[in-house]
Design an enzyme around this catalytic site. Structure first.
Site, PDB file in Angstrom:
ATOM      1  N   GLY A  13       0.818  -1.217   0.000  1.00 38.01           N
ATOM      2  CA  GLY A  13       0.000   0.000   0.000  1.00 38.01           C
ATOM      3  C   GLY A  13       0.842   1.253   0.000  1.00 38.01           C
ATOM      4  N   ARG A  16       0.399   5.736  -1.990  1.00 37.23           N
ATOM      5  CA  ARG A  16      -0.127   6.983  -1.415  1.00 37.23           C
ATOM      6  C   ARG A  16       0.050   6.939   0.097  1.00 37.23           C
ATOM      7  NH1 ARG A  16      -5.525   6.746  -1.242  1.00 37.23           N
ATOM      8  NH2 ARG A  16      -5.879   4.637  -2.007  1.00 37.23           N
ATOM      9  N   TYR A 155     -13.181  -2.654  11.141  1.00 34.81           N
ATOM     10  CA  TYR A 155     -11.786  -2.176  11.097  1.00 34.81           C
ATOM     11  C   TYR A 155     -11.101  -2.395  12.450  1.00 34.81           C
ATOM     12  CZ  TYR A 155      -8.103   1.424  10.207  1.00 34.81           C
ATOM     13  OH  TYR A 155      -6.928   2.122  10.036  1.00 34.81           O
ATOM     14  N   SER A 156     -11.818  -2.124  13.548  1.00 33.50           N
ATOM     15  CA  SER A 156     -11.230  -2.329  14.887  1.00 33.50           C
ATOM     16  C   SER A 156     -10.888  -3.800  15.080  1.00 33.50           C
ATOM     17  CB  SER A 156     -12.194  -1.871  15.981  1.00 33.50           C
ATOM     18  OG  SER A 156     -12.541  -0.518  15.811  1.00 33.50           O
TER      19      SER A 156
HETATM   20  P1  NAP Z   1      -4.566   5.636   2.138  1.00 36.05           P
HETATM   21  O1  NAP Z   1      -4.033   7.022   1.996  1.00 36.05           O
HETATM   22  O2  NAP Z   1      -6.008   5.380   1.852  1.00 36.05           O
HETATM   23  O3  NAP Z   1      -3.649   4.648   1.247  1.00 36.05           O
HETATM   24  C1  NAP Z   1      -3.946   3.291   1.226  1.00 36.05           C
HETATM   25  C2  NAP Z   1      -2.888   2.554   0.460  1.00 36.05           C
HETATM   26  O4  NAP Z   1      -3.213   1.147   0.531  1.00 36.05           O
HETATM   27  C3  NAP Z   1      -2.834   2.908  -1.003  1.00 36.05           C
HETATM   28  O5  NAP Z   1      -1.493   2.858  -1.445  1.00 36.05           O
HETATM   29  C4  NAP Z   1      -3.658   1.805  -1.659  1.00 36.05           C
HETATM   30  O6  NAP Z   1      -3.263   1.480  -3.004  1.00 36.05           O
HETATM   31  C5  NAP Z   1      -3.300   0.619  -0.789  1.00 36.05           C
HETATM   32  N1  NAP Z   1      -4.294  -0.443  -0.866  1.00 36.05           N
HETATM   33  C6  NAP Z   1      -5.601  -0.391  -0.537  1.00 36.05           C
HETATM   34  N2  NAP Z   1      -6.176  -1.587  -0.775  1.00 36.05           N
HETATM   35  C7  NAP Z   1      -5.211  -2.392  -1.272  1.00 36.05           C
HETATM   36  C8  NAP Z   1      -5.186  -3.742  -1.724  1.00 36.05           C
HETATM   37  N3  NAP Z   1      -6.284  -4.501  -1.695  1.00 36.05           N
HETATM   38  N4  NAP Z   1      -4.016  -4.248  -2.178  1.00 36.05           N
HETATM   39  C9  NAP Z   1      -2.892  -3.481  -2.207  1.00 36.05           C
HETATM   40  N5  NAP Z   1      -2.859  -2.206  -1.786  1.00 36.05           N
HETATM   41  C10 NAP Z   1      -4.010  -1.671  -1.333  1.00 36.05           C
HETATM   42  O7  NAP Z   1      -4.341   5.086   3.625  1.00 36.05           O
HETATM   43  P2  NAP Z   1      -3.335   5.564   4.772  1.00 36.05           P
HETATM   44  O8  NAP Z   1      -4.031   6.571   5.593  1.00 36.05           O
HETATM   45  O9  NAP Z   1      -2.019   5.879   4.179  1.00 36.05           O
HETATM   46  O10 NAP Z   1      -3.267   4.221   5.630  1.00 36.05           O
HETATM   47  C11 NAP Z   1      -2.152   3.331   5.567  1.00 36.05           C
HETATM   48  C12 NAP Z   1      -2.275   2.340   6.723  1.00 36.05           C
HETATM   49  O11 NAP Z   1      -2.300   3.061   7.956  1.00 36.05           O
HETATM   50  C13 NAP Z   1      -3.562   1.514   6.687  1.00 36.05           C
HETATM   51  O12 NAP Z   1      -3.304   0.213   7.142  1.00 36.05           O
HETATM   52  C14 NAP Z   1      -4.454   2.227   7.670  1.00 36.05           C
HETATM   53  O13 NAP Z   1      -5.419   1.371   8.218  1.00 36.05           O
HETATM   54  C15 NAP Z   1      -3.443   2.682   8.690  1.00 36.05           C
HETATM   55  N6  NAP Z   1      -3.881   3.802   9.516  1.00 36.05           N
HETATM   56  C16 NAP Z   1      -4.148   5.030   8.959  1.00 36.05           C
HETATM   57  C17 NAP Z   1      -4.566   6.079   9.794  1.00 36.05           C
HETATM   58  C18 NAP Z   1      -4.849   7.457   9.295  1.00 36.05           C
HETATM   59  O14 NAP Z   1      -5.312   8.290  10.099  1.00 36.05           O
HETATM   60  N7  NAP Z   1      -4.619   7.777   8.029  1.00 36.05           N
HETATM   61  C19 NAP Z   1      -4.722   5.851  11.158  1.00 36.05           C
HETATM   62  C20 NAP Z   1      -4.455   4.585  11.668  1.00 36.05           C
HETATM   63  C21 NAP Z   1      -4.024   3.581  10.833  1.00 36.05           C
HETATM   64  P3  NAP Z   1      -4.043   2.120  -4.285  1.00 36.05           P
HETATM   65  O15 NAP Z   1      -3.788   3.588  -4.196  1.00 36.05           O
HETATM   66  O16 NAP Z   1      -3.416   1.505  -5.460  1.00 36.05           O
HETATM   67  O17 NAP Z   1      -5.488   1.782  -4.092  1.00 36.05           O
END
Ligand code: NAP
Length: 244
Positions: A13, A16, A155-156
């Site tokens: 992932g 982005r 998600y939790s």
């Molecule tokens: P994001 O901006 O939505 O980016 C998600 C990334 O995951 C993208 O690169 C996307 O690829 C990839 N992805 C989604 N589904 C996928 C799949 N089936 N196979 C391969 N890649 C996939 O999310 P983020 O905020 O950076 O979050 C990253 C991690 O941190 C996640 O595990 C999230 O749960 C965790 N997290 C985030 C936050 C927050 O506040 N942002 C807080 C706690 C935890 P594509 O672009 O190609 O779809």
């Protein structure tokens, strides 16, 4: 004198958000990157260009982490030749709604992308790391997995499951010199949280602001460093004090 090849980090992932920040931060620290993503080809190519500008190699690996066959087909041939030093299990999605309204599909998708993918990738990578007798695995969980969050029962549950899986795997792999830890972000400024009512949430955060992607990436970089050589099975929260 032949030069040692750079260590490799597989970041899922990473087109982005937090994953992209982790990939570029690790590249700056000297890792070549295997960059997984799902559909954002242009964004992934931009991250690849940034990494190459840092003088590191970046292999794009577009596959759906929730598809066992796709993931295995993409990784097995590469693992036959090279073993990454690190797996950063970061790809994640949300499908937020209250449980009475939640569709089975919304439960399953969140479980598949966030948690079940760890079965496939954790298994493939730890098998390869065992024979090298070294490695680091970092799973990106969430405050929601530590405390539970209304509107995020799916998600939790997935993130709490990831924490349990990482802790168990840390015990399995410790004797093989492979360290497994969890980084648990609070609210980080990415697209994932753009729909949330931030004006109501910010006052709940003692530091009174969102975290940055770089602040999560820095902790992952530390967990891969020699300085973190005695840390395994731990959850490092990066949440501005949201949950203490
Ligand atoms: P994001 O901006 O939505 O980016 C998600 C990334 O995951 C993208 O690169 C996307 O690829 C990839 N992805 C989604 N589904 C996928 C799949 N089936 N196979 C391969 N890649 C996939 O999310 P983020 O905020 O950076 O979050 C990253 C991690 O941190 C996640 O595990 C999230 O749960 C965790 N997290 C985030 C936050 C927050 O506040 N942002 C807080 C706690 C935890 P594509 O672009 O190609 O779809």
């Amino acid at each position: 004198m032949t030069q040692e090849p750079s260590p490799i980090a597989l970041v899922t992932g990473a087109s982005r958000g937090i994953g992209a920040a982790i990939a570029t931060r690790l590249a700056a620290s000297g890792y070549d990157i295997w960059l997984n993503y799902h559909a954002s080809h242009q964004a992934a190519a931009r991250v690849q260009a940034e990494i190459e500008a840092l003088g590191r190699r970046c292999r794009l690996l577009p596959f759906d982490v929730s598809d066992d066959q796709e993931a295995t087909a993409a990784l097995e041939p590469l693992l036959a030749a090279e073993t990454p030093f690190a797996l950063i299990h970061n790809a994640g999605i949300t499908r937020d709604t209250l449980l009475p309204m939640m569709q089975r599909r919304e439960w399953d998708e969140v479980m598949d992308v966030n948690l079940n993918s760890f079965f496939v990738l954790g298994r493939l990578l730890s098998k390869a790391m065992i024979s090298r007798r070294q490695g680091r695995i970092v799973a990106i969980a969430s405050t929601s997995g530590e405390t539970g969050q209304a509107g995020q029962v799916n998600y939790s549950a997935a993130k709490a499951g990831l924490i349990g899986a990482a802790k168990a795997l840390a015990r399995e792999l410790a004797r093989r010199n492979i360290l497994v830890n969890v980084v648990s972000p609070g609210l980080i400024d990415t697209e994932m949280i753009k729909e949330l009512p931030l004006e109501r949430m910010l006052p709940l955060i003692p530091l009174n602001r969102l975290g940055t992607r770089a602040e999560v990436a820095g902790v992952v970089d530390f967990l891969l460093s020699p300085a973190a050589g005695y840390i395994t099975g731990q959850v490092l929260s990066v949440n501005g004090g949201l949950y203490m």
